[in-house]
Design an enzyme around this catalytic site. Structure first.
Site, PDB file in Angstrom:
ATOM      1  CB  SER A  94      37.038  23.051  61.306  1.00 48.26           C
ATOM      2  OG  SER A  94      36.950  21.749  60.747  1.00 48.26           O
ATOM      3  CG  ASP A 240      29.767  18.182  59.577  1.00 47.33           C
ATOM      4  OD1 ASP A 240      30.028  17.309  60.437  1.00 47.33           O
ATOM      5  OD2 ASP A 240      30.367  19.272  59.525  1.00 47.33           O
ATOM      6  CG  HIS A 243      32.852  19.709  62.290  1.00 47.14           C
ATOM      7  ND1 HIS A 243      32.470  19.964  60.992  1.00 47.14           N
ATOM      8  CD2 HIS A 243      34.061  20.300  62.455  1.00 47.14           C
ATOM      9  CE1 HIS A 243      33.406  20.709  60.390  1.00 47.14           C
ATOM     10  NE2 HIS A 243      34.385  20.911  61.273  1.00 47.14           N
TER      11      HIS A 243
END
Length: 765
Positions: A94, A240, A243
């Protein structure tokens, strides 16, 4: 006692620290720095691509500075041009997907973060990733075309994948992104096992495998570590903990874009990953010319031709100089070759600074402190070095030199600090440029009005002194004449002033003594000049473009194939010169009629008038500054600038000259710089700034404060030496004998034609 101590201290300083000694120190510093940077590149890794990908620092919020080179901020159209024939693939988890989206947004700023076939989901390095790499390898070998990819590392299968990555890199650019850090305090429970200690181990494994020495050569896979370096400073702002903030992701994407595209598009402000262009024919011939001059100088020196006299340096505006008490011997045959030899050494330094891959470069980044703190410092120095003037006339010689000096220092600080990004500072600096042109009109009008010297010798002297350095730089640095915009500007206005004053009838002050009607004649000339200016100002698309786009005139005024830049510079201060001419006319008439009181300590006007003018001047000065400080955009304020800049200029002149005590002192510090202001303005392009003024030259890496001190010291010494060389050569190149002068002008014309024809025959010009 304090005054005596101050004077004695200055004498002692001047005895030991002369400009000659300063130049010798600067020469030694340059030689040591050359050795240092050569050794640094040889032993410490001199590849700017590695610098770009591996390390850097933040200059400010989201302003990333790679180590030792400049990173270009790519726009959408540039990115599309670069990648039009490339296939770019991102593979990973991600976080790599976020990097991918940031990369895509450079190309398509409106693109949303949705799925894309150019991103492949491989959160770990396993057999699936290995199979994909193998398939890409086979595909690229078959088609002999390249594609670049960034893969996420996992320790288990990296060694097996590395062989295939290296094989794929034979036909493509492969980047392996090191794992970014996490902010452990804000990680969710299901991510708590991800620690920075583990990530460091994984990154270490990647570097060991991809830089493994078991192969006969180093792996072709490039490690992208700069994004991680940036993330170390910003991960605390992560939502978070995993990221990265958008600004940090954009840094990584822009680093990738520079690595991929700089070598193809070659942006001026993107020195990272950009190969050095080989010298062209004209540059090679110029090197041979300076080398030949050095050989002749050595031969003459051996033969004992040592007769040489240095002339006093005249001012470009008035061309006045102190006459020696006794007649000096003429310049010997060795002097011009010695000057050319010194100029050749200086041009070599210019080339090494801004055309060779020797010294480092960094980007500009504006902060208020970077501009205002040096400004305060130099003004304190200027006040400290105050002396009495030789005469108390309005705009006397010491005062005009002082004016040019402090303005030039402000402009230098403005350029090196990137202060053009701050509109109020930009508008005030625009007034300084207008003031230079105002002085051009004032100085040349005064000379022609008082002395009436319209001879060819005078014209050629002024043109040579204005243009010599720029013409040499155009050849050595391979830049068009218009690139150094200020010199074309003052040259153009000098020619226009000369034409205005020289055409029939030639009206001089001594002619007006017999009849005041001649004053109307000079006013009619000035009105005619104003009408010509207005005609060109309101016909950009028509007459202005046509006049300045005709060959060979276009070679002087075009930049990148267009006269737009010349139009912008010309129209922005189009009235400044005529304002200076009108002011000179009014002042000289008032002086002739003895309206002004110019004795030392005397106010310029009677008390009431002086106080009233001072009041209005201060109010006007402050009002303009308030207006400039409230400017919203440069475009909006530039439209008003030609009409109101004279208010600030006249306000300054009156404030500086109405009080007798202010007119009787000057700053010798500023005056010294004012005498070499033209050389300072031009030399800064390549040996103080870098990348044609887009960046900053780095002589001392890792210490910005020390770097600016050392580079400034060398830069000022070079500018002063160029001024001396220009003066020496002007005596030789521009003789007073008319026939000899015409012959040399003919030779210069042939040489100029040769250069122009060479440019026409050179591809890409």
């Amino acid at each position: 006692m304090a005054v005596l101590a101050y004077s004695r201290g200055k004498r002692e300083i001047n005895q030991y620290f002369t400009i000659k000694n300063a130049k010798l120190i600067s020469l030694a510093a340059v030689l040591l720095l050359l050795l240092f940077h050569t050794a640094l590149r040889h032993y410490g890794g001199g590849d700017s691509c590695e610098w770009l990908l591996s390390k850097g620092r933040y200059l400010g919020e989201n302003a990333w500075q790679p180590y030792g080179c400049m990173m270009h901020k790519y726009k959408s159209i540039e990115a599309k041009t670069c990648l039009s024939k490339k296939r770019v693939v991102f593979a990973g988890d991600s976080r790599i997907r976020q990097l991918f989206y940031s990369f895509v947004k450079i190309i398509e700023p409106e693109r949303t973060e949705d799925g894309n076939k150019n991103f492949l989901w491989y959160p770990e390095a396993n057999n699936s990733m290995k199979d994909r790499v193998v398939s890409w390898t086979h595909w690229s070998i078959k088609l002999h075309s390249g594609s670049s990819e960034t893969l996420q590392q996992y320790k288990a299968n990296l060694t097996a994948i590395a062989v295939h990555l290296d094989k794929l890199a034979e036909h493509a650019e492969i980047y392996w992104v090191l794992q970014d850090p996490v902010y452990e305090d804000t990680l969710s429970e299901n991510r708590k096992m991800i620690t920075n200690q583990q990530l460091d181990l994984y990154n270490q494994a990647a570097m060991e495998v991809l830089n493994s020495s078991k192969y006969s050569r180093r792996s072709r896979v490039k490690l992208l570590a700069a994004a991680r370096e940036a993330a170390l400073e910003t991960i605390i702002n992560s939502v978070d903990g995993l990221h990265l903030p958008e600004g940090t992701r954009n840094v990584g994407a822009m680093v990738l874009m520079n690595s991929l595209c700089n070598k193809l598009l070659r942006p001026i402000d993107g020195s990272c990953c950009q190969p050095i262009s080989p010298p062209n024919l004209i540059q090679k011939l110029s090197a041979c010319f300076f080398l030949g001059a050095a050989v002749v100088f050595v031969v003459l020196h051996v033969l004992g031709c040592n007769r040489h006299r240095r002339h006093a340096t005249p001012d470009v505006e008035s061309l006045e100089e102190k006459k020696p008490a006794t007649a000096a011997a003429p310049l010997g045959p060795k002097a011009p070759f010695q000057a050319l030899c010194r100029m050749g050494v200086i041009m070599l330094y210019f080339y090494l600074c801004d055309r060779a891959d020797v010294f480092m470069k960094e980007q500009k980044f504006y902060t208020h402190s970077a501009f205002f703190i040096p400004l305060i410092y130099i003004f304190v120095l200027g006040v400290f070095y105050s002396e009495n003037t030789k005469e108390a006339k309005l705009l006397n010689r010491e005062q005009t030199d002082e004016w040019k000096g402090w303005m030039q220092l402000v402009i230098l600080i403005y350029h090196v600090s990137g202060a053009s990004a701050f509109v109020p500072v930009y508008m005030h600096v625009r007034v300084l440029v207008a003031a230079y042109l105002f002085q051009t009109g004032y100085g040349h009008f005064s000379f022609f009005w008082l002395k009436g010297d319209f001879g060819l010798y005078r014209v050629c002297q002024v043109l040579f002194r204005l243009n010599f350095l720029v013409v040499v730089l155009c050849i050595v640095m391979d830049r068009p004449y218009q690139f150094y915009y200020f010199v074309p500007l003052v040259t153009f206005w000098f020619v226009l002033i000369y034409a205005t004053m020289a055409i029939w009838p030639q009206i001089l002050q001594k002619r007006t003594n017999s009849s005041g009607i001649w004053h109307l004649g000079i006013l009619a000339k000035l009105l005619g000049l104003l009408l010509i200016i207005c005609f060109f100002a309101f016909s950009q698309v028509g007459s202005f473009t046509h006049v300045f786009s005709v060959w060979p005139v276009s070679k002087l005024f075009e930049l990148n194939g267009s006269v737009h830049e010349w139009w912008f510079r010309w129209q922005l201060d189009r009235f400044a010169v005529i304002h200076g001419m009108v002011f000179a006319f009014i002042y000289l008439v008032l002086q002739k009629r003895q309206v002004l009181s110019e004795g030392k300590g005397e106010a310029l006007f009677p008390a009431k008038i002086s106080n009233l003018l001072l009041f209005f001047s201060v109010v006007s000065f402050i009002t303009y500054s308030i207006w400039a400080s409230n400017c919203k955009t440069k475009t909006e304020c530039n439209e008003m600038h030609p009409y109101i800049s004279v208010v600030q200029i006249l306000a300054f002149i009156l404030i500086r000259n109405i009080p007798g005590y202010a007119r009787s002192v000057y700053s010798s510090f500023f005056s010294w710089f004012g005498k070499i202001s033209l050389e300072l303005f031009i030399c800064q392009y390549h040996i103080w700034l870098a990348a044609d003024t887009k960046g900053i030259l780095v002589l001392i890496p890792g210490n910005p404060s020390l770097n600016i001190l050392v580079s400034t010291f060398i830069f000022v010494c070079v500018a002063h030496e160029v001024s001396v060389i220009t003066n020496d050569l002007a005596q030789v190149v521009i003789p007073k004998d008319s026939m000899a002068l015409l012959k040399r002008l003919g030779a210069m014309g042939v040489l100029s034609l040769f250069v122009l024809m060479s440019q026409l025959l050179t591809p890409g010009t």
